[in-house]
Design an enzyme around this catalytic site. Structure first.
Site, mmCIF file in Angstrom:
data_model
loop_
_atom_site.group_PDB
_atom_site.id
_atom_site.type_symbol
_atom_site.label_atom_id
_atom_site.label_comp_id
_atom_site.label_asym_id
_atom_site.label_seq_id
_atom_site.Cartn_x
_atom_site.Cartn_y
_atom_site.Cartn_z
ATOM 1 N N GLY A 1 0.808 -1.222 0.000
ATOM 2 C CA GLY A 1 0.000 0.000 0.000
ATOM 3 C C GLY A 1 0.837 1.267 0.000
ATOM 4 O O GLY A 1 0.294 2.362 0.026
ATOM 5 N N ASN A 2 2.145 1.123 -0.037
ATOM 6 C CA ASN A 2 3.056 2.268 -0.075
ATOM 7 C C ASN A 2 3.591 2.339 -1.510
ATOM 8 O O ASN A 2 4.409 1.518 -1.929
ATOM 9 C CB ASN A 2 4.164 2.022 0.966
ATOM 10 C CG ASN A 2 5.301 3.017 0.913
ATOM 11 O OD1 ASN A 2 5.548 3.652 -0.108
ATOM 12 N ND2 ASN A 2 6.021 3.131 2.020
ATOM 13 N N HIS B 1 8.755 -6.637 8.501
ATOM 14 C CA HIS B 1 10.030 -5.902 8.623
ATOM 15 C C HIS B 1 9.952 -4.796 9.656
ATOM 16 O O HIS B 1 10.967 -4.402 10.221
ATOM 17 C CB HIS B 1 10.486 -5.363 7.260
ATOM 18 C CG HIS B 1 9.670 -4.232 6.701
ATOM 19 N ND1 HIS B 1 8.382 -4.360 6.262
ATOM 20 C CD2 HIS B 1 9.985 -2.920 6.486
ATOM 21 C CE1 HIS B 1 7.931 -3.204 5.796
ATOM 22 N NE2 HIS B 1 8.897 -2.308 5.934
ATOM 23 N N GLU C 1 0.646 2.269 14.560
ATOM 24 C CA GLU C 1 1.744 2.798 13.740
ATOM 25 C C GLU C 1 2.276 4.108 14.313
ATOM 26 O O GLU C 1 2.970 4.868 13.635
ATOM 27 C CB GLU C 1 1.280 2.969 12.293
ATOM 28 C CG GLU C 1 0.716 1.684 11.687
ATOM 29 C CD GLU C 1 1.722 0.841 10.909
ATOM 30 O OE1 GLU C 1 2.624 1.416 10.281
ATOM 31 O OE2 GLU C 1 1.596 -0.403 10.932
ATOM 32 N N HIS D 1 -0.671 6.054 5.853
ATOM 33 C CA HIS D 1 -0.723 6.668 7.184
ATOM 34 C C HIS D 1 -1.415 8.017 7.041
ATOM 35 O O HIS D 1 -1.319 8.662 5.991
ATOM 36 C CB HIS D 1 0.686 6.934 7.741
ATOM 37 C CG HIS D 1 1.436 5.715 8.158
ATOM 38 N ND1 HIS D 1 2.763 5.524 7.860
ATOM 39 C CD2 HIS D 1 1.055 4.635 8.867
ATOM 40 C CE1 HIS D 1 3.168 4.369 8.366
ATOM 41 N NE2 HIS D 1 2.150 3.811 8.980
ATOM 42 N N CYS E 1 7.812 11.796 8.112
ATOM 43 C CA CYS E 1 8.010 10.387 8.506
ATOM 44 C C CYS E 1 9.315 10.234 9.276
ATOM 45 O O CYS E 1 9.454 9.339 10.106
ATOM 46 C CB CYS E 1 8.119 9.476 7.288
ATOM 47 S SG CYS E 1 6.691 9.490 6.224
HETATM 48 O O1 SUG Z 1 6.277 1.675 6.741
HETATM 49 N N1 SUG Z 1 8.466 2.207 4.107
HETATM 50 C C1 SUG Z 1 7.840 2.715 5.292
HETATM 51 C C2 SUG Z 1 7.628 4.190 5.172
HETATM 52 C C3 SUG Z 1 7.086 4.786 6.451
HETATM 53 C C4 SUG Z 1 6.648 6.192 6.283
HETATM 54 N N2 SUG Z 1 6.191 6.706 7.510
HETATM 55 C C5 SUG Z 1 5.186 7.601 7.667
HETATM 56 N N3 SUG Z 1 4.362 7.907 6.714
HETATM 57 N N4 SUG Z 1 5.032 8.128 8.826
HETATM 58 C C6 SUG Z 1 6.525 2.020 5.582
HETATM 59 O O2 SUG Z 1 5.744 1.822 4.650
HETATM 60 C C7 SUG Z 1 9.607 0.519 2.751
HETATM 61 C C8 SUG Z 1 10.732 -0.478 2.930
HETATM 62 C C9 SUG Z 1 11.064 -1.232 1.676
HETATM 63 O O3 SUG Z 1 10.185 -1.420 0.834
HETATM 64 O O4 SUG Z 1 12.217 -1.634 1.534
HETATM 65 C C10 SUG Z 1 8.974 0.946 4.058
HETATM 66 O O5 SUG Z 1 8.950 0.211 5.018
#
Ligand code: SUG
Length: 458
Positions: free
Chosen positions: A38-39, A151, A188, A262, A382
């Site tokens: 979702g990121n 992770h 979170e 988030h 973040c």
């Molecule tokens: O949890 N990315 C983090 C980014 C967090 C951002 N934080 C806030 N919005 N507060 C996450 O999605 C990516 C790691 C990777 O794909 O290697 C990651 O974990």
């Protein structure tokens, strides 16, 4: 009046509480493994080579600049990665080099998960409530369990240790354990928590935003809702907040599906200001009415950006709402944005409109190159954990973690000495990388006065 009493005009101004920002120092294994569901940025950059050295230096440049702007800026340490103790818990055995060889061969996805430098995003490290809001006057910390992603779920133990090593004094600080890591209790941290107040040291309002609650609530269809309402409710209880000044609001499920994993990707608040996209909350009116009703000592300012001005996709691509909104020593506010905001004309026009508008206190925008972190979906906000501290609490913080030019330079030299400038996923199995990381972190705990923080030191 006795002769000893100074006249009122010469009385020193009452020292004020400040909001300190604690940024996560990027760790030596920073890489792109596409781990975060979702990121959008994490998925898009999966398997691209990373530059851990540049990532850490970009973060340090932001910390140095904010300290130079007269703000209280601290640093939080990275975690030990790859995390051999978890790999052993998952059944890999032998010497560290054997463990790495086996996991690389049999379960490369697990190696990537155990190697992420994701603790850099300290907005997800914990939820923090200032003493002005808590029943016992202490600053309360609850590390986030980060239950939805393997992770990230391995972060809270060392996060708790690091926070306890920095905020040591029990008279000033209260530390709670992370919530149970279950699908109903996903937490979170500060990324879904916003505080409103007249001044940082005055009693405020705490807004907890969640993606999922009861069975009947609408849910995202594509992506996980990472924050549960029950988690926010538990944190509010633990922190002994006055329920009259707490509100739980649901995030729009469609926005989660569009990459808003988030709340801090679609809204940011500071003091009496809330800057948000129209698609942030299921019930925007309820959020605003609550703030209007409950905010003491000041009228709130709402800055809403609607779909005509900016799409959710523009917000997710630029991380405009992940800018830091900071109160400057002169009382005006500054928006600290990622370079990607300047790269998108619509976003940059929106920022100019906000800065030019005299109806709100935002007087300036500052742009930072944080591309190494942005490619994993981590923007300016973040990378930082906000901790409001009154003068006595501020004095009780471990003094070695405050960023000034000297510490920033020392940490830059440390990064240049220990970090690689290129990393691909296959490198994570290199036992040499593990050794390099451990010797770097061993030295860091001395620089920052953190004691034996890491498992390999215990
Ligand atoms: O949890 N990315 C983090 C980014 C967090 C951002 N934080 C806030 N919005 N507060 C996450 O999605 C990516 C790691 C990777 O794909 O290697 C990651 O974990």
């Amino acid at each position: 009046m006795s002769a000893m009493t100074p006249p009122e005009s010469s009385a020193p101004a009452k020292p004020r509480a400040v909001e300190a920002n604690f940024d996560g120092l990027v760790g030596p294994t920073h890489n792109y493994a596409g781990l975060a569901q979702g990121n959008v940025a994490s998925a898009k950059n999966a398997e691209a080579p990373s530059n851990p050295r540049e990532a850490a230096l970009q973060g340090l440049r932001k910390m140095r600049a904010l300290a130079a702007m007269g703000l209280a800026q601290g640093v939080l340490p990275p975690q030990e990665r790859p995390h051999i103790p978890t790999l052993k818990r998952l059944g890999f055995s032998g010497r560290d080099a054997d463990v790495l060889k086996q996991v690389h061969r049999d379960a490369p996805g697990l190696l990537a998960a155990m190697s992420s430098a994701s603790s850099m995003w300290t907005a997800n490290a914990a939820t923090v409530s200032p003493g002005a809001d808590t029943a016992d006057g202490r600053v309360h910390f609850t590390p986030a369990n980060l239950a939805t992603h393997l992770h990230r779920s391995i972060e809270p133990v060392v996060t708790g240790r690091a926070l306890a090593a920095i905020f040591r004094d029990e008279k000033c600080f209260a530390h709670h354990a992370a919530l149970p890591a279950t699908p109903q209790m996903g937490d979170e941290g500060a990324a879904n928590h916003t505080r409103f107040c007249a001044e940082h040291g005055e009693p405020g309002l705490e807004l907890f935003v969640y993606g999922a609650a009861g069975e009947k609530d609408p849910k995202p269809a594509l992506h996980p809702a990472r924050q549960n309402r029950a988690a926010g409710e538990a944190v509010a209880r633990l922190h002994r907040l006055d329920p009259d000044y707490v509100h739980h609001a649901q995030q729009k499920p469609d926005a989660i599906d569009a990459g808003v994993f988030h709340n801090d990707v679609i809204a940011v608040g500071n003091g009496h200001v809330l800057l948000h996209h129209a698609q942030a909350f299921v019930d925007t009116k309820a959020v605003r009415d609550w703030i209007k009703r409950r905010l003491r000592g000041r009228d709130p300012v709402f800055i809403e950006i609607d779909d005509r001005e900016l799409s959710v996709a523009d917000a997710v691509g630029s991380y405009l709402f992940n800018s830091q909104l900071l109160t400057m020593p002169d009382g005006t506010m500054t928006l600290v944005c990622a370079h990607e905001c300047q790269d998108n004309e619509r976003v940059w026009n929106a920022i100019r409109r906000i800065v030019d508008d005299r109806e709100n206190p935002i007087a300036e925008a500052r742009v930072f190159d944080l591309r190494q972190s942005m490619r994993n979906g981590g923007g300016p906000a973040c990378l930082r954990l906000r901790v409001v501290l009154d003068p006595a609490q501020r004095a009780a913080v471990n003094p070695k973690v405050w960023i000034d030019d000297a510490l920033a330079s020392r940490l830059e030299a440390w990064v240049n000495q220990h970090y690689r400038d290129r990393l691909v996923l296959a490198d994570l199995a290199d036992p040499q990388l593990l050794d390099e990381s451990r010797s770097a972190l061993d030295q860091l705990t001395q620089i920052l006065g953190l004691g034996s923080l890491y498992d390999f030191q215990r």
